[in-house]
Write a protein that holds these residues in place. Structure first.
Motif, mmCIF file in Angstrom:
data_model
loop_
_atom_site.group_PDB
_atom_site.id
_atom_site.type_symbol
_atom_site.label_atom_id
_atom_site.label_comp_id
_atom_site.label_asym_id
_atom_site.label_seq_id
_atom_site.Cartn_x
_atom_site.Cartn_y
_atom_site.Cartn_z
ATOM 1 N N ARG A 1 0.703 -0.717 0.218
ATOM 2 C CA ARG A 1 -0.128 -0.253 -0.024
ATOM 3 C C ARG A 1 0.708 1.474 -0.073
ATOM 4 N N THR A 2 0.686 2.316 -1.424
ATOM 5 C CA THR A 2 1.408 3.211 -1.345
ATOM 6 C C THR A 2 0.629 4.375 -1.528
ATOM 7 N N ALA A 3 1.533 5.395 -1.506
ATOM 8 C CA ALA A 3 0.332 6.867 -1.351
ATOM 9 C C ALA A 3 0.072 6.818 -3.012
ATOM 10 N N ARG A 4 0.680 6.076 -4.246
ATOM 11 C CA ARG A 4 0.140 6.224 -5.121
ATOM 12 C C ARG A 4 -1.263 5.013 -5.296
ATOM 13 N N GLY A 5 -1.175 3.847 -5.117
ATOM 14 C CA GLY A 5 -1.919 3.361 -4.659
ATOM 15 C C GLY A 5 -1.159 1.288 -4.239
ATOM 16 N N MET A 6 -1.852 0.764 -4.900
ATOM 17 C CA MET A 6 -1.557 -0.812 -4.318
ATOM 18 C C MET A 6 -1.029 -0.856 -5.309
ATOM 19 N N ASP A 7 1.029 -1.532 -5.446
ATOM 20 C CA ASP A 7 2.236 -2.222 -6.216
ATOM 21 C C ASP A 7 2.108 -3.030 -5.098
ATOM 22 N N LEU A 8 1.424 -4.674 -6.723
ATOM 23 C CA LEU A 8 2.702 -5.612 -6.947
ATOM 24 C C LEU A 8 3.805 -6.246 -5.906
ATOM 25 N N THR A 9 3.503 -7.029 -4.829
ATOM 26 C CA THR A 9 4.906 -7.423 -4.492
ATOM 27 C C THR A 9 5.374 -8.165 -5.625
ATOM 28 N N PRO A 10 6.675 -8.287 -5.007
ATOM 29 C CA PRO A 10 6.627 -10.052 -5.979
ATOM 30 C C PRO A 10 6.043 -10.866 -6.083
ATOM 31 N N ALA A 11 5.753 -11.364 -5.468
ATOM 32 C CA ALA A 11 4.822 -12.411 -4.784
ATOM 33 C C ALA A 11 3.818 -12.186 -5.524
ATOM 34 N N GLY A 12 3.444 -11.694 -5.744
ATOM 35 C CA GLY A 12 1.784 -10.471 -5.995
ATOM 36 C C GLY A 12 2.163 -10.675 -8.006
ATOM 37 N N GLU A 13 3.166 -10.048 -8.216
ATOM 38 C CA GLU A 13 3.541 -9.916 -9.783
ATOM 39 C C GLU A 13 3.548 -11.983 -10.387
ATOM 40 N N THR A 14 3.734 -12.643 -9.728
ATOM 41 C CA THR A 14 4.011 -14.044 -9.947
ATOM 42 C C THR A 14 2.625 -14.256 -10.140
ATOM 43 N N LEU A 15 2.163 -14.422 -8.832
ATOM 44 C CA LEU A 15 0.811 -14.824 -8.839
ATOM 45 C C LEU A 15 -0.509 -14.290 -10.280
ATOM 46 N N ALA A 16 0.138 -12.649 -9.836
ATOM 47 C CA ALA A 16 -0.570 -11.901 -11.039
ATOM 48 C C ALA A 16 -0.938 -12.798 -12.630
ATOM 49 N N ARG A 17 0.528 -12.825 -13.099
ATOM 50 C CA ARG A 17 1.158 -13.693 -14.887
ATOM 51 C C ARG A 17 0.278 -14.926 -14.525
ATOM 52 N N HIS A 18 0.586 -16.115 -13.195
ATOM 53 C CA HIS A 18 -0.346 -17.443 -13.205
ATOM 54 C C HIS A 18 -2.138 -16.953 -13.302
ATOM 55 N N VAL A 19 -2.254 -16.021 -12.700
ATOM 56 C CA VAL A 19 -3.382 -16.370 -13.022
ATOM 57 C C VAL A 19 -4.300 -15.720 -13.710
ATOM 58 N N ARG A 20 -3.628 -14.866 -14.914
ATOM 59 C CA ARG A 20 -4.163 -14.660 -16.330
ATOM 60 C C ARG A 20 -4.383 -15.423 -16.826
ATOM 61 N N GLY A 21 -3.115 -16.531 -17.099
ATOM 62 C CA GLY A 21 -3.325 -17.807 -17.451
ATOM 63 C C GLY A 21 -4.106 -18.479 -17.195
ATOM 64 N N LEU A 22 -4.780 -18.369 -15.938
ATOM 65 C CA LEU A 22 -5.897 -19.118 -15.930
ATOM 66 C C LEU A 22 -6.999 -19.045 -15.255
ATOM 67 N N LEU A 23 -7.378 -17.648 -15.911
ATOM 68 C CA LEU A 23 -8.639 -17.230 -16.053
ATOM 69 C C LEU A 23 -8.816 -16.898 -17.892
ATOM 70 N N LEU A 24 -7.666 -17.218 -18.542
ATOM 71 C CA LEU A 24 -7.479 -17.587 -19.723
ATOM 72 C C LEU A 24 -8.200 -18.927 -19.444
ATOM 73 N N GLY A 25 -7.788 -19.552 -19.326
ATOM 74 C CA GLY A 25 -8.024 -20.974 -19.503
ATOM 75 C C GLY A 25 -9.106 -21.344 -19.365
ATOM 76 N N VAL A 26 -9.995 -20.851 -18.357
ATOM 77 C CA VAL A 26 -11.329 -21.104 -18.075
ATOM 78 C C VAL A 26 -11.946 -20.002 -18.809
ATOM 79 N N GLU A 27 -12.044 -18.824 -19.333
ATOM 80 C CA GLU A 27 -12.315 -18.988 -20.841
ATOM 81 C C GLU A 27 -12.376 -19.955 -22.177
ATOM 82 N N ARG A 28 -11.703 -20.464 -21.943
ATOM 83 C CA ARG A 28 -11.413 -20.732 -23.811
ATOM 84 C C ARG A 28 -12.214 -22.332 -23.462
ATOM 85 N N MET A 29 -12.149 -22.623 -22.082
ATOM 86 C CA MET A 29 -13.457 -23.711 -21.271
ATOM 87 C C MET A 29 -14.676 -23.672 -21.809
#
Length: 314
Positions: A52-80
């Motif tokens: 949490r920063t004055a500019r908003g909410m920035d991803l941590t390194p763990a958050g960046e990794t999770l975001a990459r996997h979640v995008r792929g997961l949700l794309l897979g759900v859409e494809r299903m």
């Protein structure tokens, strides 16, 4: 570990908005409920996902990794859902498309109504972005289709030539530059300009090429659309740097005049890009083919060496 799809969608929405309330609102979830869900997700994963920063909410390194996997997961759900949905009539889905101002206003918006009318269960989320930021957004999975001007030098994307457009100067009829057929852009900077709003890719490009010429454009007014820009030019407020594709009707009606630019950047190749290695849902693939096969777009690809589509010269 077990994760709820709603929590993962919420996490990604917050990450893209960089704001908890905005991310929650996009999924029609209250901020308090979103905060509770995010806390539970962080506890399940065992690490902090946001700073949490004055500019908003920035991803941590763990958050960046999770975001990459979640995008792929949700794309897979859409494809299903898409593949299962093929057993019912019609296409269904949501498509995210990023485009620079010239392709968006000159080609995509005039054509896309035909696709939407023919596919009533498909929605399109259109967003204007500067050409230089689109490849990274597509590679990261933030959108499904990108259309931009210029060469693409980025990893993680596939490139297809889309259309060719020409940047021209539009002028009030009777303007001193009407006596010229072709000029260097620096000569135009002695006159007042009309431009799109300050955040548009059109205005940012105008600033960029003016700086290359060692000058600063005197923009008398920023308008919200190219139609408004052309109206202001026709009334004599100033001149404008616009894609020829958005000015064709005004030129044919002789509401404005034009002068061509003797600049290498005036002839622009527009490219369509997709995330590399991704199998597109059928509705997204259908939109890609619809855009590439639009007759007006095909005509520009065939006339790349002429500089101007033949239809304007007739």
């Amino acid at each position: 570990m077990r994760y709820e799809l709603t929590d993962l969608r919420l996490f990604l929405a917050i990450a893209e908005a960089r704001n908890l309330s905005a991310g929650a609102s996009s999924l029609h979830i209250t901020a308090s409920s979103a905060s509770y869900r995010l806390k539970n997700l962080e506890q399940a994963i065992g690490t902090q996902l946001f700073l949490r920063t004055a500019r908003g909410m920035d991803l941590t390194p763990a958050g960046e990794t999770l975001a990459r996997h979640v995008r792929g997961l949700l794309l897979g759900v859409e494809r299903m859902h898409d593949e299962v949905g093929r057993y019912s009539a019609g296409l269904k889905g949501q498509i995210r498309l990023l485009a620079n101002s010239s392709s968006l206003n000159g080609f995509i918006i005039p054509a896309v109504s035909g696709f939407l009318i023919g596919n009533p269960n498909v929605n399109i989320d259109l967003d204007e972005r500067a050409s230089k930021v689109i490849p990274a957004a597509i590679a990261a999975g933030e959108a499904d289709i990108g259309i931009l001007a210029g060469a693409v030098e980025a990893d993680g994307v596939e490139v297809v030539r889309y259309a060719t457009d020409v940047l021209i100067l539009v002028l009030p009829t009777g303007h001193p530059l009407c006596r010229e057929k072709v000029i260097r852009f620096a000569a135009a900077l002695d006159f007042d300009f009309v431009s799109m709003d300050r955040t548009s890719s059109n205005y940012l490009f105008l600033q960029e090429v003016a700086q290359r010429a060692g000058k600063h454009p005197n923009v008398r007014i920023h308008a919200h659309s190219f139609d408004a820009v052309l109206t202001l030019v026709s009334e004599g407020v100033g001149i404008a740097l616009v894609p020829q594709s958005v000015a064709i009707e005004a030129l044919r009606a002789k509401r404005v005049a034009q002068v061509r630019l003797n600049e290498p950047w005036a002839l622009r190749e527009l490219n369509l890009i997709l995330q590399a290695g991704q199998q597109l849902p059928s509705y997204t693939a259908a939109l890609v083919q619809f855009l590439l096969n639009d007759p007006r777009v095909c005509e520009t690809r065939e006339s790349i060496h002429s500089g101007f589509p033949a239809s304007l010269d007739t």
